[in-house]
Design an enzyme around this catalytic site. Structure first.
Site, short mmCIF file in Angstrom:
data_model
loop_
_atom_site.label_atom_id
_atom_site.label_comp_id
_atom_site.label_asym_id
_atom_site.label_seq_id
_atom_site.Cartn_x
_atom_site.Cartn_y
_atom_site.Cartn_z
N ASN A 23 0.47 -1.12 -0.02
CA ASN A 23 -0.55 0.24 0.02
C ASN A 23 0.61 1.20 -0.10
O ASN A 23 -0.08 2.27 -0.79
CB ASN A 23 -1.21 0.04 1.16
N CYS A 118 -10.97 -4.92 -4.58
CA CYS A 118 -11.52 -5.67 -3.77
C CYS A 118 -12.97 -5.60 -3.69
O CYS A 118 -13.68 -4.51 -3.30
CB CYS A 118 -11.34 -5.96 -2.59
N ASP A 308 -7.55 -4.50 7.49
CA ASP A 308 -6.86 -5.68 6.37
C ASP A 308 -5.74 -6.40 7.90
O ASP A 308 -5.79 -7.22 6.62
CB ASP A 308 -5.73 -4.61 5.87
N ARG A 400 -2.00 -10.51 -5.33
CA ARG A 400 -1.93 -9.13 -5.89
C ARG A 400 -1.72 -8.73 -4.69
O ARG A 400 -0.85 -7.37 -4.96
CB ARG A 400 -3.48 -8.54 -5.39
C1 UD1 Z 1 -6.15 1.94 1.88
C2 UD1 Z 1 -5.71 0.90 1.85
C3 UD1 Z 1 -7.02 -0.88 2.02
C4 UD1 Z 1 -7.14 -0.18 3.48
C5 UD1 Z 1 -7.90 1.03 3.50
C6 UD1 Z 1 -8.16 1.28 5.43
C7 UD1 Z 1 -4.09 1.43 0.46
C8 UD1 Z 1 -3.97 0.52 -1.93
N1 UD1 Z 1 -5.66 0.44 -0.03
O1 UD1 Z 1 -7.74 2.04 0.62
O2 UD1 Z 1 -5.60 -1.66 1.39
O3 UD1 Z 1 -7.95 -1.52 3.45
O4 UD1 Z 1 -7.32 1.88 3.79
O5 UD1 Z 1 -7.24 1.20 5.46
O6 UD1 Z 1 -3.56 1.68 0.28
N2 UD1 Z 1 -14.86 6.42 1.74
C9 UD1 Z 1 -15.63 6.86 1.62
N3 UD1 Z 1 -15.10 8.12 0.67
C10 UD1 Z 1 -14.17 8.55 -0.20
C11 UD1 Z 1 -12.63 7.28 0.52
C12 UD1 Z 1 -13.04 6.34 0.96
O7 UD1 Z 1 -16.37 7.23 2.11
O8 UD1 Z 1 -14.25 8.57 -0.68
C13 UD1 Z 1 -15.35 4.87 2.94
C14 UD1 Z 1 -14.31 4.10 1.75
O9 UD1 Z 1 -15.78 3.12 1.32
C15 UD1 Z 1 -14.09 3.10 3.23
C16 UD1 Z 1 -13.13 4.14 4.14
O10 UD1 Z 1 -13.85 5.40 3.59
O11 UD1 Z 1 -15.47 2.59 4.06
C17 UD1 Z 1 -11.93 3.86 4.52
O12 UD1 Z 1 -11.43 4.14 3.23
P1 UD1 Z 1 -10.37 4.57 2.28
O13 UD1 Z 1 -9.11 5.24 3.52
O14 UD1 Z 1 -10.17 5.53 1.65
O15 UD1 Z 1 -9.23 2.62 2.18
P2 UD1 Z 1 -8.53 3.28 1.11
O16 UD1 Z 1 -7.47 5.02 0.57
O17 UD1 Z 1 -9.76 2.48 -0.74
#
Ligand code: UD1
Length: 421
Positions: A23, A118, A308, A400
């Site tokens: 990540n 995912c 995770d 992955r």
């Molecule tokens: C990253 C990690 C992933 C991990 C997650 C939470 C990477 C590549 N992936 O994913 O492995 O599981 O952090 O620790 O680093 N959300 C919204 N709006 C947004 C963005 C997010 O509502 O614009 C929500 C998502 O749906 C989710 C939560 O916020 O429920 C956390 O998401 P986020 O922290 O953004 O995770 P990722 O960056 O996608």
């Protein structure tokens, strides 16, 4: 599609090397888009997600070479030829959306498909969009794509995120490095991967303060230069392999692992009765005699218990003494491993975002199906202690996120083999 067969019942013993963080690397690679000069990453993990990000960057005009068997990623984005991240690449991996901030910052425009990745929840992009809009971008959703423009370039801004999204923090951080003026963003994510990104951007000449806290301040600069950066160790791979000897029995040393990056997780293992020690080579883990105890876990943004590692923790709790309660607060649909673990004899009840796991003495091997990256590895872990053979089907998700999984677990004595299709 390949499957993996695990034959349970052998205690583990030996070393397992921990790779650079997937990540972190997926956020560091798009940073190449911010500079005309080369960016080189060392200690990179060898994973299919890295190949996907390489393909995406190449489609934008970057040169990307994987050297030293993939452990070194040499990138150069002297001249970009496109600002469009196509659905065909983005659908494979949500982290593709991390090109949005850098493209907007450097080219003042970007067209990025809404992501796939995912199947663990809705995963919208609204927090990314609000942050970039606060910096002056105009963003429109059309045909499944975000069309973003920043006329005259991005401007520094002061804003708070409604939730500390990891990806949104990374996108906004990269974008702000080249914005005009100062950006102060609060309620941001504090994950070690963000600290690593800030360190790399600083090596490229960015002015950043406060990473690792809930407020980051960035003073925009005119240009960033080249740099070489070593990717931080993968705390999720570490946590996963720390659980292997707990589930299978035995003792394992995770080489290069950093306990300070998995404190909330290690605390729960300690409560369950696991012996853990930071050595000068990494992290040593041993299950003392007998079964571990049930513990309650709720996932939370860093420094809380990582979502995770929730699936892997559930695999461990399936054979703990007593009933554990697991609460998933980050993703709404992240218990897909529960029915598969149940097929192996686990006693799990899921009610919305909470799962109750009552430990059984021993799981039984079964054919199971991997549904996402961390769910896949939880089934492998469960198989290490199950009676007989566990066949994990559809393992492409594993590739992955876990490099050389069979070699790493096999090297510590696990009976594990891949059946190629
Ligand atoms: C990253 C990690 C992933 C991990 C997650 C939470 C990477 C590549 N992936 O994913 O492995 O599981 O952090 O620790 O680093 N959300 C919204 N709006 C947004 C963005 C997010 O509502 O614009 C929500 C998502 O749906 C989710 C939560 O916020 O429920 C956390 O998401 P986020 O922290 O953004 O995770 P990722 O960056 O996608």
């Amino acid at each position: 599609m390949d499957s993996i067969i695990v034959t349970g019942g052998t205690p583990l013993s030996g070393d397992i090397p921990i790779a650079g963080a997937k990540n972190a690397c997926l956020a560091l690679m798009p940073a190449t888009l911010l500079s005309e000069e080369p960016l080189t990453l060392t200690n990179a993990p060898r994973l299919s997600d890295i190949a996907t990000m390489s393909a995406l960057l190449r489609s934008l005009g970057s040169e990307v070479s994987l050297l030293a068997g993939g452990k070194v990623i040499a990138m150069s984005s002297h001249q970009l030829t496109s600002t469009r991240a196509d659905y065909e690449i983005v659908r494979k991996m949500r982290a593709s959306n991390l090109v949005l901030g850098p493209l907007l910052a450097r080219e003042h425009q970007a067209t990025v498909s809404l992501p796939g990745g995912c199947a663990i929840g809705a995963r919208p992009m609204d927090i990314h969009v609000s942050a970039l809009e606060a910096m002056g971008a105009e963003i429109e959703l059309k045909d499944g794509y975000l069309h973003a423009v920043a006329r005259g370039g991005l401007k520094g801004a002061r804003f708070a995120m409604k939730f500390p999204s990891v990806g949104a923090t990374e996108n906004a951080l990269m974008a702000a490095t080249l914005a005009r003026g100062t950006t102060v963003m609060s309620n941001v994510a504090r994950e070690p991967e963000i600290v690593d990104l800030a360190k790399c951007l600083r090596a490229m000449g960015a002015r950043i303060e406060g990473e690792g806290t809930d407020t980051i301040t960035i003073e925009g600069v005119d240009r960033l230069h080249g740099a070489t950066h070593e990717v931080v160790a993968d705390r999720i791979e570490l946590g996963t392999y720390m659980l292997a000897p707990v589930i299978a029995g035995g003792e394992v040393e995770c080489l290069g692992g950093r306990l300070d990056l998995v404190e909330a997780f290690a605390e729960k293992l300690h409560d369950a009765g696991v012996e853990i020690e930071q050595t000068n080579r990494g992290v040593k883990v041993r299950r003392a005699n007998g079964r571990v105890h049930a513990v309650d876990v709720a996932t939370a943004p860093y420094p809380g218990f990582p979502t995770d590692l929730q699936a892997q923790m559930m695999a461990m709790l399936c054979t703990a003494e007593g009933t554990s309660h697991l609460e998933e607060t980050i993703f709404e649909n992240r218990f897909m491993h529960a029915p598969e673990l149940t097929r192996m004899g686990a006693k799990i009840e899921v009610h919305g975002g909470t799962a109750s796991v009552t430990g059984v003495e021993r799981l039984k091997g079964a054919p199971v199906m991997a549904t996402d990256l961390r769910a896949s590895v939880s089934l492998i872990l469960a198989g290490l202690a199950a009676e007989g053979e566990t066949r994990v089907n559809r393992v492409y998700h594993l590739d992955r996120g876990y490099e050389e999984l069979e070699a790493k677990l096999g090297g510590a004595g696990a009976k594990i083999e891949r059946i190629r299709d």
